[in-house]
Design a protein around this motif. Structure first.
Motif, PDB file in Angstrom:
ATOM      1  N   CYS A  27       0.875  -1.173   0.000  1.00 46.51           N
ATOM      2  CA  CYS A  27       0.000   0.000   0.000  1.00 46.51           C
ATOM      3  C   CYS A  27       0.903   1.210   0.000  1.00 46.51           C
ATOM      4  N   SER A  28       0.387   2.334  -0.333  1.00 48.39           N
ATOM      5  CA  SER A  28       1.192   3.550  -0.427  1.00 48.39           C
ATOM      6  C   SER A  28       1.656   4.010   0.943  1.00 48.39           C
ATOM      7  N   ASN A  29       2.788   4.693   0.948  1.00 49.03           N
ATOM      8  CA  ASN A  29       3.267   5.328   2.173  1.00 49.03           C
ATOM      9  C   ASN A  29       2.415   6.537   2.572  1.00 49.03           C
ATOM     10  N   LEU A  30       1.351   6.787   1.823  1.00 48.10           N
ATOM     11  CA  LEU A  30       0.401   7.832   2.241  1.00 48.10           C
ATOM     12  C   LEU A  30      -0.452   7.328   3.403  1.00 48.10           C
ATOM     13  N   TYR A  31      -0.365   5.999   3.678  1.00 42.43           N
ATOM     14  CA  TYR A  31      -1.151   5.405   4.753  1.00 42.43           C
ATOM     15  C   TYR A  31      -0.217   4.708   5.739  1.00 42.43           C
ATOM     16  N   TYR A  32      -0.757   4.355   6.873  1.00 37.87           N
ATOM     17  CA  TYR A  32       0.021   3.663   7.904  1.00 37.87           C
ATOM     18  C   TYR A  32      -0.182   2.160   7.824  1.00 37.87           C
ATOM     19  N   THR A  33       0.860   1.376   8.207  1.00 42.80           N
ATOM     20  CA  THR A  33       0.634  -0.060   8.431  1.00 42.80           C
ATOM     21  C   THR A  33       1.348  -0.448   9.726  1.00 42.80           C
ATOM     22  N   GLN A  34       0.807  -1.432  10.400  1.00 45.41           N
ATOM     23  CA  GLN A  34       1.462  -1.856  11.638  1.00 45.41           C
ATOM     24  C   GLN A  34       2.787  -2.550  11.363  1.00 45.41           C
ATOM     25  N   VAL A  35       2.865  -3.341  10.270  1.00 47.88           N
ATOM     26  CA  VAL A  35       4.125  -4.056  10.000  1.00 47.88           C
ATOM     27  C   VAL A  35       5.280  -3.069   9.822  1.00 47.88           C
ATOM     28  N   GLN A  36       5.029  -1.926   9.174  1.00 46.22           N
ATOM     29  CA  GLN A  36       6.092  -0.930   9.010  1.00 46.22           C
ATOM     30  C   GLN A  36       6.431  -0.272  10.350  1.00 46.22           C
ATOM     31  N   ALA A  37       5.403   0.032  11.139  1.00 48.30           N
ATOM     32  CA  ALA A  37       5.645   0.630  12.462  1.00 48.30           C
ATOM     33  C   ALA A  37       6.468  -0.330  13.327  1.00 48.30           C
ATOM     34  N   ASP A  38       6.167  -1.613  13.236  1.00 45.45           N
ATOM     35  CA  ASP A  38       6.916  -2.620  14.008  1.00 45.45           C
ATOM     36  C   ASP A  38       8.379  -2.678  13.558  1.00 45.45           C
ATOM     37  N   ALA A  39       8.603  -2.717  12.232  1.00 49.34           N
ATOM     38  CA  ALA A  39       9.974  -2.823  11.717  1.00 49.34           C
ATOM     39  C   ALA A  39      10.783  -1.584  12.114  1.00 49.34           C
ATOM     40  N   ALA A  40      10.160  -0.417  12.013  1.00 41.77           N
ATOM     41  CA  ALA A  40      10.860   0.827  12.375  1.00 41.77           C
ATOM     42  C   ALA A  40      11.211   0.825  13.859  1.00 41.77           C
ATOM     43  N   GLU A  41      10.264   0.386  14.697  1.00 42.12           N
ATOM     44  CA  GLU A  41      10.529   0.371  16.141  1.00 42.12           C
ATOM     45  C   GLU A  41      11.679  -0.578  16.477  1.00 42.12           C
ATOM     46  N   LYS A  42      11.710  -1.725  15.806  1.00 47.07           N
ATOM     47  CA  LYS A  42      12.787  -2.690  16.072  1.00 47.07           C
ATOM     48  C   LYS A  42      14.146  -2.067  15.737  1.00 47.07           C
ATOM     49  N   LEU A  43      14.238  -1.372  14.609  1.00 50.69           N
ATOM     50  CA  LEU A  43      15.522  -0.785  14.209  1.00 50.69           C
ATOM     51  C   LEU A  43      15.913   0.366  15.122  1.00 50.69           C
ATOM     52  N   VAL A  44      14.941   1.151  15.554  1.00 50.69           N
ATOM     53  CA  VAL A  44      15.234   2.247  16.488  1.00 50.69           C
ATOM     54  C   VAL A  44      15.737   1.666  17.809  1.00 50.69           C
ATOM     55  N   LYS A  45      15.091   0.609  18.272  1.00 47.11           N
ATOM     56  CA  LYS A  45      15.505  -0.015  19.546  1.00 47.11           C
ATOM     57  C   LYS A  45      16.899  -0.623  19.428  1.00 47.11           C
ATOM     58  N   LEU A  46      17.157  -1.331  18.322  1.00 45.36           N
ATOM     59  CA  LEU A  46      18.455  -1.995  18.160  1.00 45.36           C
ATOM     60  C   LEU A  46      19.598  -0.986  18.027  1.00 45.36           C
ATOM     61  N   SER A  47      19.313   0.156  17.408  1.00 47.85           N
ATOM     62  CA  SER A  47      20.370   1.130  17.126  1.00 47.85           C
ATOM     63  C   SER A  47      20.483   2.207  18.185  1.00 47.85           C
ATOM     64  N   GLY A  48      19.375   2.520  18.842  1.00 46.34           N
ATOM     65  CA  GLY A  48      19.372   3.660  19.752  1.00 46.34           C
ATOM     66  C   GLY A  48      19.299   4.987  19.015  1.00 46.34           C
ATOM     67  N   PHE A  49      19.134   4.958  17.699  1.00 46.30           N
ATOM     68  CA  PHE A  49      18.973   6.192  16.918  1.00 46.30           C
ATOM     69  C   PHE A  49      17.521   6.630  16.927  1.00 46.30           C
TER      70      PHE A  49
END
Ligand SMILES: *Cc1c(COP(=O)(O)O)cnc(C)c1O
Length: 399
Positions: free
Chosen positions: A76-98
């Motif tokens: 789906c377009s990035n004009l909308y939200y998805t939980q799978v993307q929110a989950d992946a982003a959170e995992k990378l933020v947590k792993l990196s601390g960025f």
């Protein structure tokens, strides 16, 4: 219609842009650390799609997640939200601390985004702050900006004019970098372990000095971990081996275990320079890719998994070093970290790669004379012995 291998080679020659120096096998399917060709011949795969298949082939949990997501929604377009993307982003933020993540579809795109972020941040500091410094023998991708950042003239030839503002320094040479840097430096872009350039690991002190110079000149330090990240070095991020943190880190290859994806992760300070409309991607971070990335991140981002990578890396390095002790004329050096290992030869490596392939082992040669091993991170000692036995058996013919 089922084609024969010969028909596939003929079609490729006729239809496909001839940019790859392919090996003459047609692969059909994979299972764990093994792949099978159309003749049913089994190969142990120590290239892993060039550091992509971190969980090997057909990892059941990954296959299931991809199939389930495909059944729900592929894109789906990035004009909308998805939980799978929110989950992946959170995992990378947590792993990196960025602070912030952006998803694209490839390594080149991840680096392209990182360069754009660095330039935008630098221009918010000063209008003439635009210089990007990268290393000789680096590899950052094939788009015009990333091939310009790639410090290897052979990748530039015939593609000019190239974008302005890129300069190069010898890798692991702090004096050369110090000479070139100034308040006009927007970014320093480095691989914490050079992959394509021949598996070069820099000194810890060099990396720490690079960090200090970037702080001194307010330059964005970009680490391209497209090959060396995702647990490959035995740490989740390769930079963790050097006791420093970059301002931007890029990932791709292994991030979704084989589904195309790329990401740049950055601090809130750099991210603050980018606003709505400044960057984007149609496919980047789509539900299918993120569903795959979530499985890989959950698996690779654990202590025990990373410990396994470190252990297997040590074991494989010891086997390669034993070969060097036996054939010091042929093998100049064994280097690398975790499961990104290189064996520098005193002769071109292609024939040795061919000989291994004939014996059922997929390895690769980079920078002409460096045998490179970037296997799935799930390899066991038995797999390492299997591939090392093949390499060892073919070496004497080239001494
Ligand atoms: C493979 C690689 C890239 C390019 O990735 P693509 O997905 O092929 O665009 C960039 N940097 C490094 C270090 C790589 O190994």
């Amino acid at each position: 219609m089922q084609l024969t291998d010969e028909q596939i080679y003929a079609r490729d020659a006729q239809d496909y842009l001839p940019v790859f120096a392919r090996y003459k096998i047609v692969l059909d399917h994979g299972d764990g650390v093994y792949v099978y060709d159309t003749q049913g011949k089994k190969y142990i795969d120590f290239l892993g799609g060039i550091a992509v298949n971190v969980l090997g082939h057909n990892y059941p949990e990954l296959v299931k997640a991809i199939a389930e997501q495909a059944g729900k929604m592929i894109h789906c377009s990035n004009l909308y939200y998805t939980q799978v993307q929110a989950d992946a982003a959170e995992k990378l933020v947590k792993l990196s601390g960025f602070g912030k993540v952006f998803f694209g579809n490839s390594g080149a795109e991840a680096n392209e985004g990182a360069i754009k972020a660095a330039r935008k941040y630098a221009h918010s500091v000063s209008a003439d702050k635009s210089q990007i410094i990268s290393a000789m023998h680096s590899f950052h991708g094939r788009t015009i900006a990333t091939l310009t950042a790639t410090g290897q003239p052979k990748y530039h030839e015939g593609f000019g004019p190239l974008p302005e503002g890129f300069d190069y320094v010898p890798y692991n040479d702090i004096g050369a970098l110090e000479k070139l840097m100034s308040d006009k430096t927007a970014a320093v872009m480095l691989e914490p372990i050079q992959g394509e350039g021949g598996v070069h690991v820099p000194d810890i002190e060099y990396m720490q000095q690079v960090r200090r110079l970037c702080d001194k000149y307010d330059a964005v330090l970009i680490f391209d971990e497209i090959q060396s990240g995702m647990g490959r070095s035995g740490k989740f991020f390769a930079y963790e081996n050097f006791g420093i943190r970059p301002d931007v880190v890029t990932l791709a290859k292994g991030l979704a275990g084989g589904v195309p994806i790329g990401a740049f992760i950055t601090t809130d300070r750099v991210a603050a320079a980018l606003h709505a409309g400044d960057h984007g991607s149609t496919f980047g971070g789509n539900p299918l890719a993120c569903a795959a990335a979530n499985v890989v991140l959950d698996r690779v981002g654990t202590e025990s998994f990373l410990h396994h990578v470190g252990e297997m890396g040590e074991y494989m390095k010891s086997r390669l070093s034993a070969m060097q002790a036996k054939h010091p004329e042929l093998i100049k050096e064994v280097r690398g970290m975790g499961l990104i290992l290189g064996m520098e030869l005193s002769r071109p490596g292609r024939e040795i790669v061919d000989a291994c392939l004939a014996k059922g082992a997929i390895i690769n040669c980079t920078a002409e004379n460096v045998l490179r091993f970037v296997p799935p991170l799930i390899v066991t000692k038995e797999h390492i012995d299997e591939v090392c036995d093949v390499v060892e058996s073919v070496l004497p013919a080239y001494c």
